[in-house]
Write a protein that holds these residues in place. Structure first.
Motif, PDB file in Angstrom:
ATOM      1  N   LYS A   1       0.837  -1.200   0.000  1.00  0.00           N
ATOM      2  CA  LYS A   1       0.000   0.000   0.000  1.00  0.00           C
ATOM      3  C   LYS A   1       0.876   1.256   0.000  1.00  0.00           C
ATOM      4  O   LYS A   1       0.565   2.242  -0.654  1.00  0.00           O
ATOM      5  CB  LYS A   1      -0.913  -0.011   1.230  1.00  0.00           C
ATOM      6  CG  LYS A   1      -1.787   1.212   1.267  1.00  0.00           C
ATOM      7  CD  LYS A   1      -2.966   1.104   2.190  1.00  0.00           C
ATOM      8  CE  LYS A   1      -3.724   2.434   2.099  1.00  0.00           C
ATOM      9  NZ  LYS A   1      -4.422   2.758   3.316  1.00  0.00           N
TER      10      LYS A   1
ATOM     11  N   ARG B   1      -4.635  -6.350  -8.618  1.00  0.00           N
ATOM     12  CA  ARG B   1      -4.862  -4.976  -8.159  1.00  0.00           C
ATOM     13  C   ARG B   1      -3.544  -4.290  -7.809  1.00  0.00           C
ATOM     14  O   ARG B   1      -2.641  -4.911  -7.258  1.00  0.00           O
ATOM     15  CB  ARG B   1      -5.743  -4.957  -6.909  1.00  0.00           C
ATOM     16  CG  ARG B   1      -7.159  -5.448  -7.119  1.00  0.00           C
ATOM     17  CD  ARG B   1      -8.068  -4.963  -5.993  1.00  0.00           C
ATOM     18  NE  ARG B   1      -8.274  -3.534  -6.085  1.00  0.00           N
ATOM     19  CZ  ARG B   1      -9.158  -2.962  -6.898  1.00  0.00           C
ATOM     20  NH1 ARG B   1      -9.921  -3.691  -7.678  1.00  0.00           N
ATOM     21  NH2 ARG B   1      -9.265  -1.655  -6.928  1.00  0.00           N
TER      22      ARG B   1
ATOM     23  N   VAL C   1      -2.654  -1.985  -5.156  1.00  0.00           N
ATOM     24  CA  VAL C   1      -3.315  -1.503  -3.944  1.00  0.00           C
ATOM     25  C   VAL C   1      -2.836  -0.104  -3.564  1.00  0.00           C
ATOM     26  O   VAL C   1      -3.483   0.583  -2.793  1.00  0.00           O
ATOM     27  CB  VAL C   1      -3.120  -2.466  -2.753  1.00  0.00           C
ATOM     28  CG1 VAL C   1      -3.797  -3.797  -3.039  1.00  0.00           C
ATOM     29  CG2 VAL C   1      -1.650  -2.669  -2.425  1.00  0.00           C
TER      30      VAL C   1
ATOM     31  N   ASP D   1      -4.930   1.988  -6.005  1.00  0.00           N
ATOM     32  CA  ASP D   1      -6.291   1.467  -6.023  1.00  0.00           C
ATOM     33  C   ASP D   1      -6.833   1.336  -7.450  1.00  0.00           C
ATOM     34  O   ASP D   1      -7.818   1.958  -7.831  1.00  0.00           O
ATOM     35  CB  ASP D   1      -7.220   2.348  -5.160  1.00  0.00           C
ATOM     36  CG  ASP D   1      -8.569   1.665  -4.939  1.00  0.00           C
ATOM     37  OD1 ASP D   1      -8.598   0.416  -4.967  1.00  0.00           O
ATOM     38  OD2 ASP D   1      -9.562   2.371  -4.736  1.00  0.00           O
TER      39      ASP D   1
ATOM     40  N   SER E   1     -10.460   0.481 -11.181  1.00  0.00           N
ATOM     41  CA  SER E   1     -11.507   1.191 -10.452  1.00  0.00           C
ATOM     42  C   SER E   1     -12.703   1.423 -11.375  1.00  0.00           C
ATOM     43  O   SER E   1     -12.642   1.134 -12.569  1.00  0.00           O
ATOM     44  CB  SER E   1     -10.956   2.525  -9.947  1.00  0.00           C
ATOM     45  OG  SER E   1     -10.570   3.326 -11.037  1.00  0.00           O
TER      46      SER E   1
ATOM     47  N   LYS F   1      -4.730   3.606 -13.415  1.00  0.00           N
ATOM     48  CA  LYS F   1      -6.054   4.054 -13.000  1.00  0.00           C
ATOM     49  C   LYS F   1      -6.490   5.224 -13.864  1.00  0.00           C
ATOM     50  O   LYS F   1      -5.693   6.107 -14.161  1.00  0.00           O
ATOM     51  CB  LYS F   1      -5.934   4.502 -11.540  1.00  0.00           C
ATOM     52  CG  LYS F   1      -7.225   4.912 -10.877  1.00  0.00           C
ATOM     53  CD  LYS F   1      -6.950   5.082  -9.402  1.00  0.00           C
ATOM     54  CE  LYS F   1      -8.045   5.790  -8.672  1.00  0.00           C
ATOM     55  NZ  LYS F   1      -7.865   5.643  -7.217  1.00  0.00           N
TER      56      LYS F   1
ATOM     57  N   ASN G   1     -11.692  -8.186 -11.585  1.00  0.00           N
ATOM     58  CA  ASN G   1     -12.374  -7.187 -10.768  1.00  0.00           C
ATOM     59  C   ASN G   1     -13.542  -6.651 -11.595  1.00  0.00           C
ATOM     60  O   ASN G   1     -13.445  -5.571 -12.185  1.00  0.00           O
ATOM     61  CB  ASN G   1     -11.408  -6.056 -10.392  1.00  0.00           C
ATOM     62  CG  ASN G   1     -10.185  -6.559  -9.654  1.00  0.00           C
ATOM     63  OD1 ASN G   1     -10.211  -6.699  -8.438  1.00  0.00           O
ATOM     64  ND2 ASN G   1      -9.121  -6.861 -10.390  1.00  0.00           N
TER      65      ASN G   1
ATOM     66  N   GLN H   1     -14.837  -3.062 -13.164  1.00  0.00           N
ATOM     67  CA  GLN H   1     -13.790  -2.067 -12.934  1.00  0.00           C
ATOM     68  C   GLN H   1     -12.838  -2.062 -14.137  1.00  0.00           C
ATOM     69  O   GLN H   1     -12.761  -3.024 -14.887  1.00  0.00           O
ATOM     70  CB  GLN H   1     -13.030  -2.381 -11.650  1.00  0.00           C
ATOM     71  CG  GLN H   1     -13.944  -2.352 -10.431  1.00  0.00           C
ATOM     72  CD  GLN H   1     -13.175  -2.486  -9.134  1.00  0.00           C
ATOM     73  OE1 GLN H   1     -11.977  -2.217  -9.061  1.00  0.00           O
ATOM     74  NE2 GLN H   1     -13.872  -2.899  -8.091  1.00  0.00           N
TER      75      GLN H   1
ATOM     76  N   GLU I   1      -9.908  10.878  -4.084  1.00  0.00           N
ATOM     77  CA  GLU I   1     -10.205   9.631  -4.793  1.00  0.00           C
ATOM     78  C   GLU I   1      -9.208   9.411  -5.939  1.00  0.00           C
ATOM     79  O   GLU I   1      -8.728   8.307  -6.153  1.00  0.00           O
ATOM     80  CB  GLU I   1     -11.639   9.711  -5.340  1.00  0.00           C
ATOM     81  CG  GLU I   1     -12.126   8.451  -6.013  1.00  0.00           C
ATOM     82  CD  GLU I   1     -13.416   8.720  -6.803  1.00  0.00           C
ATOM     83  OE1 GLU I   1     -14.265   9.511  -6.331  1.00  0.00           O
ATOM     84  OE2 GLU I   1     -13.544   8.162  -7.919  1.00  0.00           O
TER      85      GLU I   1
END
Lengths: 587, 587
Positions: free
Chosen positions: A126, A560, A562, A565, A568, B170, B186, B189, B511
């Protein structure tokens, strides 16, 4: 100017110089009117000293406010240290600080930035940006950088051109599952991300590029394991007007160069070669770890016909000899038995036989065998006093061999025969061209559909495809398949025949690979090549257990990231532009 | 062994040697009992000769069957040529062929494989693998290979580490449109493909990597033009503990090195620097082509108040002087007027004034101006006998400048002032931090949201954001922006303030970029960097008009690869696995 030098550069010869340094506070301690700080950057650690009697209370007070991982800049004079630290290259000196500036404070990090950190896997992933501060992690990435540069240096000197091939390509049903990318400009159509630049490098050979390489990201949407990532990096290579021998020679040369440049190790050439059949027979694996022996011995002749039904009914009985392991305790042997019984294997239970110091043999199936037979077993397997013979048997020779291979690797590890600083290189050659799949009742290409059969085996394509050998080869180091490749098909008719054998209709073959088969009609040269897994290769050099440790920002087993994140959700507007709707996922 | 040497290697010193060559038939001709064939590979062309009186009819008959682009292998003796060809490095010799083997025949290619081909754009793109056989195309890719190697050599020597950052990241709403990748593991996503590794390279600075670079594919789903591709390659760089001066110095050093290594040109350092405001004022462009002068002169003072309403009502009147262009014909001037009137511009019609040989000035608006005023115009603009003054005016100074910039470039081209073998390097600095967008009534980051404001302008963030200057810089060569970058924000509060000014709610900012702002809390060093467009940089070195010509497999303006026919439809099964449904596209 934030700094005049780095935290790894100063030595006794610099004593007396005024320097400006910038970096991170590794740790601080107070001792007899002095405050000591270890200042860290990529290049090393330098000790700073704040002497209250010289610089005054105010500066020392400020120094005492500094927490771990604060970013600071100091000006000071290089001085000889009283208590030298021989473990640090800068250990002979320290900086008598005259002024201090905090460039950025830091909250207390969630784990210690030390090689021996207190952070668990999840936390470190993370906060990967903090994990990467640890020198043991960064050094893997430094090695990766130097590794890739050395690869480029070698291949450039050998006349290879690095050519970038596209990332947005076309989805093909063969091989692993593709990641796809919806096209906004071509609604309802998709690009795919390449699993490898295979077809493009072959087209470059058709184009006369002669020698191509690329260090390139590839993508596979497969369920993940420790040594797999959805995106990974290949050293992808191809050559024209070559036979297998030419390819092996260039690439064992590259491997030898890499070992010398990066690890200062001399690896003898040529590398040993072993056919796939031989590797399966001697090691039960197409990527044998040849750092140690413990080769398979088939012992059906010795052990069948003595009334032990497990053996009497077995299609295959294989033994390995673990040197010096006769002293294994009952508990250790039980653990091995359990290891062998792990899921998805086909062998009957493990049988063992110890060779005592006096040469007598004691086995777990003594009641079925005379000492004379057991002595024959020892002779046949080459076991000597104080060795341990481990035996597996079963109906399906391939499955038993696979299991015996696992047992062999486990014993190699237990006996300390798999030293990570020793390297044993090997070419495995003459792979079968096809694998038969029981479930779908069809042949699959063992490497890929562009691999050429051995010319002498071409007649077998019609009569016995399963027996056809391929012009294919894998480079195996310490039981790791670091690379593999083949001489390709360059004849459009033979390529069409391959697709036919793989169950493609001519229309489907044309739709998917028409551009390649078409290209072969305009003067395709004989060609072949190979691809290395860069992540694996670097991991091997660095002695890592997982490729993740040499990847800056790896993904977890669920694919993923992490830290950021990802993946998404995206905006409805984006979906609309792409003419997509989501359907609910049923778990 | 397919060959003992290549088609570019043999010289007079090799005469008498027996060689084996392999390659493509470039052309064949028959002359007095001899058949001559030009054999081609990547390295050159070698002439083969089949002498009927020596090798016999059968071999010559076979040679005569060879068509263009056949792949053949020959064995023969190197001989001195009677008619030497000084244009070819191998032109002093030929090979007296003793034996011939056809490795692969070729159909007649759809266009000639010559620098001066008869193939149109579309056909060459469809058969790109044949187009790449042309040496003029291949040499661009060879240059690209050498260019990338030289970049790596320089940056490695300067302590930069190449680190691979992820491709599956992302999606972020800021910037251009992302390509997205549905995740199967996922469901519902998406990953996004990176527009640049911006946030990752900043995280690497937080990690203490100190100096990072990467030659890396980036992706933008934008409508395409000649110099844009959906996937393109960046040389991405970042450094810690630096100010703008440090970055400019390292990278003009790299540019100088590249010019010397690849083109053997000496480029003086330091490069000239120009503020964005100055560039807009003097050239009407933030990427001025400084190979030639023709700078803007503001002539409102001279030309207003003489009853010519177009000028009298203009907010801006700008002139350029085209040296020696007084001889332009009416037709040429009309063409320029039309050029200026092309769509999407804001200036009123072009006005011109010629300086005759005797120094008198003749303008297209003579009836409004006395000779005296026109002489002042000449004096003001520095125009001399036989020069041509071109004037544009309008209400919106920015729009007129942009148009005058286009006119200046056009005149520079027409007057031969834009020599592709001359290079003029420039840093444009002090860009505005924000651009105001009328349509959405909000500020956008001119570079990106991570660019730091100049410290002295920080108070303006509250009072007059539009006036804030950024610590940002572009490298411009010959009017091409080859690279750009900035000193970044490394303070999490200032970064949050930036997102606020850009219209992000704190939740949205968290976010999207929470990981970065969070990272800044753990001791982020001051840092900055820059990214070059590799495709553009190489195109500039190669003198190409389009970046497509230095990309092996480019896409067309609809984002299609016409060779492999991508993007394409995918199977229903793939869509189901991804939990996607298609919605009909309305054209």
């Amino acid at each position: 100017m934030y700094r005049t030098t780095t935290c790894g550069a100063l030595r006794l010869s610099n004593v007396g110089e005024q320097v400006t340094l910038a970096g991170w506070v590794q740790k601080a301690r107070r001792m007899g009117g002095m405050t000591f700080i270890d200042l860290r950057d990529r290049y090393g650690i330098t000790q700073l000293v704040f002497n209250e009697s010289v610089v005054g209370e105010a500066l020392v007070a400020e120094a005492e406010k500094l927490g771990r991982e604060y970013v600071i800049q100091i000006v000071g004079i290089v001085s000889e240290r009283e208590n030298k630290n021989p473990k640090l290259p800068t250990g002979d000196i320290e900086i008598a600080v005259a002024s201090l500036r905090i460039l950025n404070p830091s909250e207390v990090p969630p784990f210690t930035i030390e090689d021996d950190t207190d952070g668990g896997d999840d936390l470190r992933m993370k906060y990967r940006y903090l994990d990467l501060r640890r020198s043991c992690v960064r050094s893997n990435l430094e090695l990766r950088h130097r590794f890739a540069l050395a690869v480029r240096r070698y291949l450039d000197a050998e006349g290879f051109l690095e050519v970038e091939t596209p990332v947005l390509i076309k989805s093909t049903p063969e091989g692993a599952r593709d990641f796809v990318v919806p096209s906004r400009m071509n609604p309802n159509q998709f690009y795919a991300l390449p699993q490898s630049p295979q077809t493009f490098k072959q087209l470059l050979m058709v184009s006369g590029f002669d020698r191509y390489f690329q260090i390139v990201k590839c993508f596979r949407d497969e369920d993940l394991r420790a040594d797999r990532q959805p995106e990974f990096t290949q050293i992808d290579c191809e050559m024209s007007f070559v036979e297998q021998e030419d390819v092996l020679s260039i690439f064992e040369g590259m491997t030898q160069y890499l070992f010398k440049e990066l690890l200062n190790l001399d690896i003898p050439m040529p590398f040993p070669r072993m056919s796939w059949h031989e590797a399966m027979k001697r090691y039960g694996s197409d990527k044998p770890d040849t750092r140690f022996g413990m080769e398979f011995v088939e012992v059906k002749d010795v052990l069948q016909g003595h009334g032990f039904s497990v053996f009497d009914n077995a299609a295959y009985i294989g033994a390995i000899v673990a040197p010096g392991a006769a002293s294994y305790t009952r508990k250790q042997l039980d653990a091995l038995t359990d290891f062998v019984k792990r899921p998805q294997v086909g062998a009957s239970g493990m049988v063992y036989a110890r060779i005592e110091a006096d040469g007598t043999v004691k086995s777990s199936v003594d009641k079925f065998y005379t000492q004379e037979t057991l002595q024959s077993l020892a002779t046949e397997t080459g076991a000597k006093a104080s060795d341990l013979i481990l035996i597996l048997s079963g109906d399906d020779a391939m499955k038993v061999r696979k299991q015996l291979s696992e047992l062999r690797l486990e014993m190699g590890s237990q006996l300390g025969l798999r030293d990570k600083t020793k390297f044993s290189c090997l070419w495995v050659v003459d792979f079968p061209l096809f694998e038969w799949d029981e479930e779908t009742q069809r042949f699959y290409a063992m490497h890929h559909p562009f691999t050429s059969p051995k010319p002498e085996d071409i007649p077998l394509l019609d009569s016995d495809p399963g027996a056809v050998r391929a012009n294919a080869y894998d480079m195996v180091i310490n039981g790791v398949e670091v690379g593999g490749g083949s001489i390709r098909i360059h004849d459009s008719k033979l390529q069409a025949r391959m697709f036919d054998l793989l169950g493609f209709t001519p229309e489907k073959a044309q739709e998917q690979f028409g551009f390649l088969m078409n290209a072969f009609k305009y003067g395709a040269p004989p060609h072949g090549g190979l691809a290395y897994g860069l992540d694996r290769f670097v991991s091997l050099f660095a002695g890592l257990d997982s490729i993740r440790d040499c990847i800056a920002f790896p993904k977890n087993n669920a694919g993923r990231d992490v830290m950021i994140d990802a993946p998404s959700l995206i905006d409805q507007e984006q979906l609309d532009e792409l003419h997509l709707r989501l359907t609910p996922a049923t778990k």
